[in-house]
Design an enzyme around this catalytic site. Structure first.
Site, PDB file in Angstrom:
ATOM      1  N   ARG A   1      -1.689  -0.418   6.569  1.00 34.66           N
ATOM      2  CA  ARG A   1      -1.104  -1.262   7.873  1.00 34.66           C
ATOM      3  C   ARG A   1      -1.289  -0.130   9.115  1.00 34.66           C
ATOM      4  O   ARG A   1      -1.188  -1.860  10.258  1.00 34.66           O
ATOM      5  CB  ARG A   1       0.726  -1.455   7.670  1.00 34.66           C
ATOM      6  CG  ARG A   1       0.639  -2.424   6.152  1.00 34.66           C
ATOM      7  CD  ARG A   1       1.595  -2.675   5.851  1.00 34.66           C
ATOM      8  NE  ARG A   1       2.669  -1.085   5.425  1.00 34.66           N
ATOM      9  CZ  ARG A   1       3.888  -0.747   5.379  1.00 34.66           C
ATOM     10  NH1 ARG A   1       4.673  -1.773   5.837  1.00 34.66           N
ATOM     11  NH2 ARG A   1       4.101   0.400   4.593  1.00 34.66           N
ATOM     12  N   ARG A   2      -0.655   1.171   9.405  1.00 35.18           N
ATOM     13  CA  ARG A   2      -0.778   1.156  10.323  1.00 35.18           C
ATOM     14  C   ARG A   2      -2.224   2.100  11.444  1.00 35.18           C
ATOM     15  O   ARG A   2      -2.321   3.120  11.244  1.00 35.18           O
ATOM     16  CB  ARG A   2       0.604   2.687  10.560  1.00 35.18           C
ATOM     17  CG  ARG A   2       1.420   1.353   9.658  1.00 35.18           C
ATOM     18  CD  ARG A   2       2.868   2.535   9.465  1.00 35.18           C
ATOM     19  NE  ARG A   2       2.497   3.585   8.659  1.00 35.18           N
ATOM     20  CZ  ARG A   2       3.776   4.050   7.679  1.00 35.18           C
ATOM     21  NH1 ARG A   2       4.611   4.560   8.289  1.00 35.18           N
ATOM     22  NH2 ARG A   2       3.088   4.856   6.808  1.00 35.18           N
TER      23      ARG A   2
ATOM     24  N   ASP B   1      -2.295  -5.130   5.083  1.00 32.54           N
ATOM     25  CA  ASP B   1      -1.028  -5.081   3.931  1.00 32.54           C
ATOM     26  C   ASP B   1      -1.557  -5.668   3.296  1.00 32.54           C
ATOM     27  O   ASP B   1      -2.265  -6.706   2.117  1.00 32.54           O
ATOM     28  CB  ASP B   1       0.059  -6.252   4.506  1.00 32.54           C
ATOM     29  CG  ASP B   1       1.758  -5.855   4.331  1.00 32.54           C
ATOM     30  OD1 ASP B   1       1.391  -5.594   2.825  1.00 32.54           O
ATOM     31  OD2 ASP B   1       2.093  -6.171   3.959  1.00 32.54           O
ATOM     32  N   VAL B   2      -1.716  -4.950   2.197  1.00 31.17           N
ATOM     33  CA  VAL B   2      -2.246  -5.471   0.824  1.00 31.17           C
ATOM     34  C   VAL B   2      -1.790  -6.615  -0.233  1.00 31.17           C
ATOM     35  O   VAL B   2      -1.806  -7.104  -0.849  1.00 31.17           O
ATOM     36  CB  VAL B   2      -1.911  -3.723  -0.510  1.00 31.17           C
ATOM     37  CG1 VAL B   2      -2.517  -3.163  -0.257  1.00 31.17           C
ATOM     38  CG2 VAL B   2      -0.387  -3.948  -0.572  1.00 31.17           C
TER      39      VAL B   2
ATOM     40  N   SER C   1       4.422   6.328 -11.424  1.00 28.99           N
ATOM     41  CA  SER C   1       5.386   7.501 -11.331  1.00 28.99           C
ATOM     42  C   SER C   1       6.778   7.269 -12.460  1.00 28.99           C
ATOM     43  O   SER C   1       5.895   6.990 -13.075  1.00 28.99           O
ATOM     44  CB  SER C   1       6.956   6.396 -10.311  1.00 28.99           C
ATOM     45  OG  SER C   1       7.507   6.945 -10.984  1.00 28.99           O
TER      46      SER C   1
ATOM     47  N   TYR D   1      12.161  -1.747  -9.512  1.00 24.80           N
ATOM     48  CA  TYR D   1      11.009  -0.283  -8.744  1.00 24.80           C
ATOM     49  C   TYR D   1      10.543  -0.566  -9.974  1.00 24.80           C
ATOM     50  O   TYR D   1       9.400  -0.673 -10.305  1.00 24.80           O
ATOM     51  CB  TYR D   1      11.396   0.837  -7.922  1.00 24.80           C
ATOM     52  CG  TYR D   1      10.497   1.987  -7.965  1.00 24.80           C
ATOM     53  CD1 TYR D   1       9.431   1.133  -6.731  1.00 24.80           C
ATOM     54  CD2 TYR D   1      11.051   2.793  -8.881  1.00 24.80           C
ATOM     55  CE1 TYR D   1       8.397   2.125  -6.675  1.00 24.80           C
ATOM     56  CE2 TYR D   1      10.084   4.210  -8.051  1.00 24.80           C
ATOM     57  CZ  TYR D   1       8.481   3.429  -7.559  1.00 24.80           C
ATOM     58  OH  TYR D   1       7.844   4.793  -7.374  1.00 24.80           O
TER      59      TYR D   1
ATOM     60  N   VAL E   1       8.959  13.512  -5.410  1.00 24.32           N
ATOM     61  CA  VAL E   1       7.883  14.295  -4.069  1.00 24.32           C
ATOM     62  C   VAL E   1       8.685  13.945  -3.446  1.00 24.32           C
ATOM     63  O   VAL E   1       8.914  12.770  -2.851  1.00 24.32           O
ATOM     64  CB  VAL E   1       6.722  13.180  -4.062  1.00 24.32           C
ATOM     65  CG1 VAL E   1       5.525  14.041  -3.514  1.00 24.32           C
ATOM     66  CG2 VAL E   1       6.311  13.684  -5.701  1.00 24.32           C
TER      67      VAL E   1
ATOM     68  N   THR F   1       8.634  12.394   0.193  1.00 19.86           N
ATOM     69  CA  THR F   1       7.654  12.304   0.927  1.00 19.86           C
ATOM     70  C   THR F   1       8.219  11.262   2.334  1.00 19.86           C
ATOM     71  O   THR F   1       9.963  11.731   1.844  1.00 19.86           O
ATOM     72  CB  THR F   1       6.633  10.827   0.448  1.00 19.86           C
ATOM     73  OG1 THR F   1       7.191  10.046  -0.247  1.00 19.86           O
ATOM     74  CG2 THR F   1       5.823  12.576  -0.085  1.00 19.86           C
ATOM     75  N   GLU F   2       7.986  10.177   3.098  1.00 19.52           N
ATOM     76  CA  GLU F   2       8.692   9.224   3.173  1.00 19.52           C
ATOM     77  C   GLU F   2       9.037   8.289   2.187  1.00 19.52           C
ATOM     78  O   GLU F   2      10.130   7.416   3.009  1.00 19.52           O
ATOM     79  CB  GLU F   2       8.152   8.338   4.023  1.00 19.52           C
ATOM     80  CG  GLU F   2       7.734   8.947   5.399  1.00 19.52           C
ATOM     81  CD  GLU F   2       7.075   7.993   6.513  1.00 19.52           C
ATOM     82  OE1 GLU F   2       6.165   7.030   5.733  1.00 19.52           O
ATOM     83  OE2 GLU F   2       5.982   8.689   7.503  1.00 19.52           O
TER      84      GLU F   2
HETATM   85  C1  8X3 Z   1       9.444   7.795  -7.387  1.00 22.74           C
HETATM   86  C2  8X3 Z   1      10.164   9.069  -8.507  1.00 22.74           C
HETATM   87  O1  8X3 Z   1      12.014   9.021  -9.564  1.00 22.74           O
HETATM   88  O2  8X3 Z   1      11.991   8.397  -7.421  1.00 22.74           O
HETATM   89  O3  8X3 Z   1       8.498   7.160  -7.722  1.00 22.74           O
HETATM   90  O4  8X3 Z   1      11.701   6.723  -9.440  1.00 22.74           O
HETATM   91  S1  8X3 Z   1      11.303   8.536  -8.555  1.00 22.74           S
END
Ligand code: 8X3
Length: 250
Positions: free
Chosen positions: A34-35, A56-57, A136, A149, A182, A184-185
């Site tokens: 996006r950026r 933007d997807v 993930s 999520y 991981v 990251t942001e």
């Molecule tokens: C990122 C890992 O464990 O925060 O997808 O869901 S977790």
């Protein structure tokens, strides 16, 4: 012979950016995000031929039109890295924010579908190609407060399996990369800019880096033609599951 082409979504930071930097050795790259400024900066730092695509997807028309606008010699994508994805909030299900829910389902699930929809037909026509879905550990396990999520990443897991079945006749590889923690942001976005809370996620143990995950993506892409890595779970040594992390007290 010219280098093959990899298209990476979410390339402006984290795993996507690290993957672009690694794949630049062997691929021409279409980097998407996006950026626009970040895309241009990254493009100027990569020592390979690069096209930048800003969209933007979540925006179906933008996905279709922007990818279609690539020059003809860039239309044949050899490897699609479906990396764009985010977590928004870590709320109990009955306290969840519906905008967060929409963002996660729209980006992680529908965005991945839209981009794949554009790229897959030419892979099917040529009977070759590789789709790498960056999922993930949350696609394999559910953890408290992870609700939507985890649901979005479970959907990615189902789509990876479904793609592998439907594309089996066409010689197309489909891989899921499933990272644990991981740095990251990712947590900064999940906690809406609360960097203290985000930092705590990665304290008192050694999390993965984006580069660690990028190396696994490079590995799966570089297997011989007859080898397909199906699903690859990558964790920090200190992590045993979504909820079991060996945090050292100091
Ligand atoms: C990122 C890992 O464990 O925060 O997808 O869901 S977790």
């Amino acid at each position: 012979m010219s280098k093959p082409i990899a298209l990476i979504t979410g390339a402006t930071s984290g795993i996507g950016e690290a993957t672009a930097r690694l794949l630049a050795r062997d691929y021409r790259l279409v980097i998407c995000g996006r950026r626009e400024e970040r895309l241009e900066k990254l493009s100027s730092e990569l020592e390979t031929d690069v096209q930048t695509l800003s969209f933007d997807v979540r925006d179906k028309e933008a996905v279709f039109n922007t990818i279609a606008s690539l020059p003809e010699e860039w239309q044949v994508i050899d490897a699609l890295i479906n990396n764009a994805g985010n977590a928004h909030g870590l709320d109990l299900i009955h306290e969840g924010n519906t905008d967060d829910w929409d963002a996660m389902m729209d980006i992680n699930v529908k965005g991945l579908l839209y981009v794949s929809k554009v790229i897959l037909p030419q892979m099917v026509d040529r009977k070759r190609g590789h789709i790498v879905n960056v999922s993930s550990i949350a696609g394999l396990e559910v953890y408290p407060r992870g609700n939507v999520y985890c649901a979005s990443k479970h959907a990615v897991d189902a789509l990876t399996k479904g793609m592998r079945m439907d594309l089996n006749d066409h010689g197309i590889k489909v891989t899921s990369i499933d990272p644990g923690l991981v740095e990251t942001e990712f947590s900064e976005v999940r906690f809406k800019g609360d960097s203290d809370r985000a930092k705590q996620v990665y304290q008192n143990y050694t999390p993965l880096t984006a580069h660690d995950v990028a190396e696994t993506i490079e590995f799966v892409l570089n297997r011989p033609a007859h080898v397909m890595i199906g699903d690859l779970l990558i964790l920090p040594t200190d992590q045993a599951s979504s909820t079991i992390v060996n945090k050292k007290s100091n």
